[in-house]
Structures are given as structure tokens and as C-alpha cells.
Design a protein around this motif. Structure first.
Motif, PDB file in Angstrom:
ATOM      1  N   ILE A  77       0.829  -1.216   0.000  1.00 16.11           N
ATOM      2  CA  ILE A  77       0.000   0.000   0.000  1.00 16.11           C
ATOM      3  C   ILE A  77       0.864   1.266   0.000  1.00 16.11           C
ATOM      4  O   ILE A  77       0.533   2.252  -0.668  1.00 16.11           O
ATOM      5  CB  ILE A  77      -0.928   0.021   1.255  1.00 16.11           C
ATOM      6  N   HIS A  78       1.955   1.261   0.747  1.00 13.64           N
ATOM      7  CA  HIS A  78       2.836   2.436   0.803  1.00 13.64           C
ATOM      8  C   HIS A  78       3.371   2.771  -0.588  1.00 13.64           C
ATOM      9  O   HIS A  78       3.315   3.916  -1.030  1.00 13.64           O
ATOM     10  CB  HIS A  78       3.988   2.136   1.776  1.00 13.64           C
ATOM     11  N   GLN A  79       3.836   1.741  -1.270  1.00 10.48           N
ATOM     12  CA  GLN A  79       4.400   1.952  -2.604  1.00 10.48           C
ATOM     13  C   GLN A  79       3.305   2.393  -3.584  1.00 10.48           C
ATOM     14  O   GLN A  79       3.512   3.236  -4.436  1.00 10.48           O
ATOM     15  CB  GLN A  79       5.020   0.624  -3.074  1.00 10.48           C
TER      16      GLN A  79
ATOM     17  N   ARG B 132      15.756  -1.138   4.408  1.00  8.98           N
ATOM     18  CA  ARG B 132      15.225   0.219   4.540  1.00  8.98           C
ATOM     19  C   ARG B 132      14.385   0.523   3.301  1.00  8.98           C
ATOM     20  O   ARG B 132      14.807   0.253   2.182  1.00  8.98           O
ATOM     21  CB  ARG B 132      16.386   1.214   4.636  1.00  8.98           C
ATOM     22  N   ARG B 133      13.188   1.060   3.509  1.00 15.11           N
ATOM     23  CA  ARG B 133      12.307   1.309   2.364  1.00 15.11           C
ATOM     24  C   ARG B 133      12.903   2.340   1.407  1.00 15.11           C
ATOM     25  O   ARG B 133      13.394   3.379   1.840  1.00 15.11           O
ATOM     26  CB  ARG B 133      10.938   1.802   2.838  1.00 15.11           C
ATOM     27  N   LYS B 134      12.824   1.997   0.132  1.00 19.94           N
ATOM     28  CA  LYS B 134      13.200   2.971  -0.903  1.00 19.94           C
ATOM     29  C   LYS B 134      11.904   3.405  -1.583  1.00 19.94           C
ATOM     30  O   LYS B 134      11.249   2.609  -2.242  1.00 19.94           O
ATOM     31  CB  LYS B 134      14.113   2.313  -1.937  1.00 19.94           C
ATOM     32  N   CYS B 135      11.540   4.673  -1.398  1.00 21.31           N
ATOM     33  CA  CYS B 135      10.256   5.145  -1.923  1.00 21.31           C
ATOM     34  C   CYS B 135      10.372   5.516  -3.394  1.00 21.31           C
ATOM     35  O   CYS B 135      11.441   5.869  -3.881  1.00 21.31           O
ATOM     36  CB  CYS B 135       9.799   6.372  -1.148  1.00 21.31           C
ATOM     37  N   GLN B 136       9.212   5.481  -4.049  1.00 22.90           N
ATOM     38  CA  GLN B 136       9.162   5.959  -5.426  1.00 22.90           C
ATOM     39  C   GLN B 136       9.180   7.488  -5.418  1.00 22.90           C
ATOM     40  O   GLN B 136       8.802   8.112  -4.422  1.00 22.90           O
ATOM     41  CB  GLN B 136       7.866   5.480  -6.085  1.00 22.90           C
TER      42      GLN B 136
ATOM     43  N   GLY C 153       8.141  11.122  -5.574  1.00 28.29           N
ATOM     44  CA  GLY C 153       6.840  11.729  -5.307  1.00 28.29           C
ATOM     45  C   GLY C 153       6.125  11.163  -4.096  1.00 28.29           C
ATOM     46  O   GLY C 153       5.037  11.625  -3.744  1.00 28.29           O
ATOM     47  N   CYS C 154       6.719  10.161  -3.435  1.00 26.16           N
ATOM     48  CA  CYS C 154       6.060   9.598  -2.245  1.00 26.16           C
ATOM     49  C   CYS C 154       5.979  10.666  -1.161  1.00 26.16           C
ATOM     50  O   CYS C 154       6.940  11.396  -0.916  1.00 26.16           O
ATOM     51  CB  CYS C 154       6.823   8.385  -1.718  1.00 26.16           C
ATOM     52  N   LEU C 155       4.830  10.735  -0.523  1.00 31.00           N
ATOM     53  CA  LEU C 155       4.598  11.786   0.478  1.00 31.00           C
ATOM     54  C   LEU C 155       4.970  11.361   1.890  1.00 31.00           C
ATOM     55  O   LEU C 155       4.752  12.108   2.836  1.00 31.00           O
ATOM     56  CB  LEU C 155       3.115  12.178   0.473  1.00 31.00           C
ATOM     57  N   CYS C 156       5.525  10.160   2.062  1.00 30.68           N
ATOM     58  CA  CYS C 156       5.693   9.682   3.439  1.00 30.68           C
ATOM     59  C   CYS C 156       6.629  10.564   4.255  1.00 30.68           C
ATOM     60  O   CYS C 156       6.372  10.790   5.430  1.00 30.68           O
ATOM     61  CB  CYS C 156       6.097   8.214   3.474  1.00 30.68           C
ATOM     62  N   SER C 157       7.713  11.076   3.635  1.00 28.39           N
ATOM     63  CA  SER C 157       8.633  11.870   4.465  1.00 28.39           C
ATOM     64  C   SER C 157       7.951  13.150   4.948  1.00 28.39           C
ATOM     65  O   SER C 157       8.135  13.558   6.095  1.00 28.39           O
ATOM     66  CB  SER C 157       9.950  12.157   3.744  1.00 28.39           C
TER      67      SER C 157
HETATM   68 ZN   LIG Z   1       7.377   6.614   1.069  1.00 24.32          ZN
END
Ligand SMILES: [Zn+2]
Length: 230
Positions: free
Chosen positions: A74-76, A204-208, A210-214
Motif C-alpha cells: 500500500i505504501h508503494q 530500509r524502504r526505498k520510496c518511489q 513523489g512519495c509523500l511519506c517523508s
Molecule cells: Zn514513502
């Protein structure tokens, strides 16, 4: 449905893994017990788990005994709209083939829509696919609402060969104790696995892009960050 039937349908749409997201506290309990656990299992064995946004719905709709295993990370998938997974920063990745080795008498179902949108008088056949044929006709890759759930007789789904694979979010923040949130979470998960006799790999997650998580993690209050990561 049988796990074998669900496996073949999801394999056909290109799914390779199943996913389960949770807090560090609940995930440590899983590693200590060498498997994913239903909320009810953890409660009955008086183990530790953190509260979840879906707890009331889960109790109301008979999901307290289930283990949810979406075929999507879901995060990705929704990170550019929503950021991190709302169930927590620890993501267990299981090979799709876990569905081929479920314990005898395990029940496997797939939701038609997320339980967040269920209503009290809704018939079961609006909530769950009723047969493998119905599921096969409707499912397409990337549909986040169509989630696999399993009910094992014990409430536990063991990690195959006692090996767990985790992708862990890095909020790039410190906990209220002053420790780095990622480092603290990683250390706790490793200690729990060692205590339970499980082998764990943590990436460690590598986000795509444009990911808004940070951005979202930066806005979390200190107590919320502590709640999910420590
Ligand atoms: Zn992210």
C-alpha cells in the motif's frame, strides 16, 4: 475458498508477494512467535500489540480472528496520495506461495471492498467474493480494496522456514528518547527475532519519486512517532 485456488488467481494477475503492515510493537510479537498473528491470538495469549484504526470494525465484522494479506504494498502504491501505510511502518513480505502451504482447515477469503466502507446491513456477498470463479472474473492487478484474509485454526500464520522479510520505513526523525527512530525500530525487531528463534532480514524502504511519506512523517507528533516506531 482454498488457498490453492486464491494462489492461482493472484498468480495469474502477476502478484508475487503478500504484505502485512504493522507497528514495531506488534511486529516484535510476531517475530517472537515466529509468525503473523490475528489480533485475537495476541489478545488471548496476553501478548503485546498496539491499537489499530480498524480495531472496532474488526471486532464488529468478525475480522478479529483474521490475518489480512493484501497483494499490494500500500505504501508503494498510494504513497503519492497518502504516504505511509496507516497500519504501521513495518511491512512483512511473504512469498505468494505461502498460500500453498496453509494449515489444514484454514479459510481463505478476498474482500470486494475495504472493510472501512462496509455497513452493518450489508450482505456477506457484497463484502466477500463467494467463489473462486467470481473472484477470477473480477480481480485485476493493483486493486487495493480486494484483500486476501486468512483464518487459520490457531490464529497464527508461521513464517516459512522461520524466516521473515521486512521492509522498514525510515521517518528520518528522532524518538522522544533522542534515539533515531529507524535505528531503534530495527534494533527492537532484530532482538525480537533473536528471542523467538526467527531469522529476519530488514531492508530500509526505498520510496518511489513523489512519495509523500517523508512529509507526512515530518508532521507526526512525537507521541504518534513513539507509538509506531518504539
Ligand atoms: Zn514513502
Amino acid at each position: 475458498m482454498e488457498g490453492v485456488e486464491v494462489h492461482s488467481i493472484f498468480k495469474r494477475i502477476g502478484a508475487t508477494h503478500l504484505h502485512h503492515a504493522n507497528s514495531v510493537t506488534s511486529s516484535c510479537t510476531f517475530l517472537e512467535r515466529q509468525g503473523l498473528l490475528s489480533r485475537r491470538y495476541v489478545e488471548e495469549h496476553r501478548l503485546k500489540q498496539s491499537a489499530q484504526p480498524s480495531d472496532e470494525l474488526d471486532k464488529k465484522y468478525g475480522l478479529w480472528q483474521s490475518i489480512f494479506l493484501p497483494h499490494i504494498d500500500i505504501h508503494q502504491h498510494t504513497g503519492q496520495i497518502r504516504g505511509a501505510n496507516r497500519f504501521g511502518p513495518v511491512l512483512f513480505l511473504l512469498d505468494l506461495d505461502v498460500l500453498l502451504g496453509l494449515p489444514p482447515s484454514t479459510q481463505t477469503s478476498v474482500t470486494k471492498r475495504s472493510p472501512v466502507y462496509w455497513y452493518d446491513t450489508e450482505p456477506e456477498n457484497e463484502r466477500w467474493f463467494q467463489s473462486a470463479g467470481e473472484l477470477a472474473k473480477s480481480i485485476a492487478a493493483g486493486e487495493t480494496d480486494k484483500m486476501i484474509a486468512v483464518w487459520t485454526p490457531s490464529g497464527k500464520l508461521e513464517f516459512p522456514h522461520r524466516r521473515a522479510r521486512i521492509v522498514l520505513d525510515d521517518p528520518q526523525r528522532q524518538l522522544s528518547s533522542g534515539e533515531d527512530a529507524y535505528a531503534r525500530a530495527e534494533a527492537r525487531l532484530k532482538a525480537a527475532a533473536a528471542a523467538g528463534g526467527a531469522e529476519v532480514s530488514i531492508e530500509r524502504r526505498k520510496c518511489q519519486a513523489g512519495c509523500l511519506c517523508s512529509q507526512k512523517y515530518a508532521a507526526w507528533s512525537a507521541p504518534v512517532l513513539d507509538f509506531y516506531f518504539s
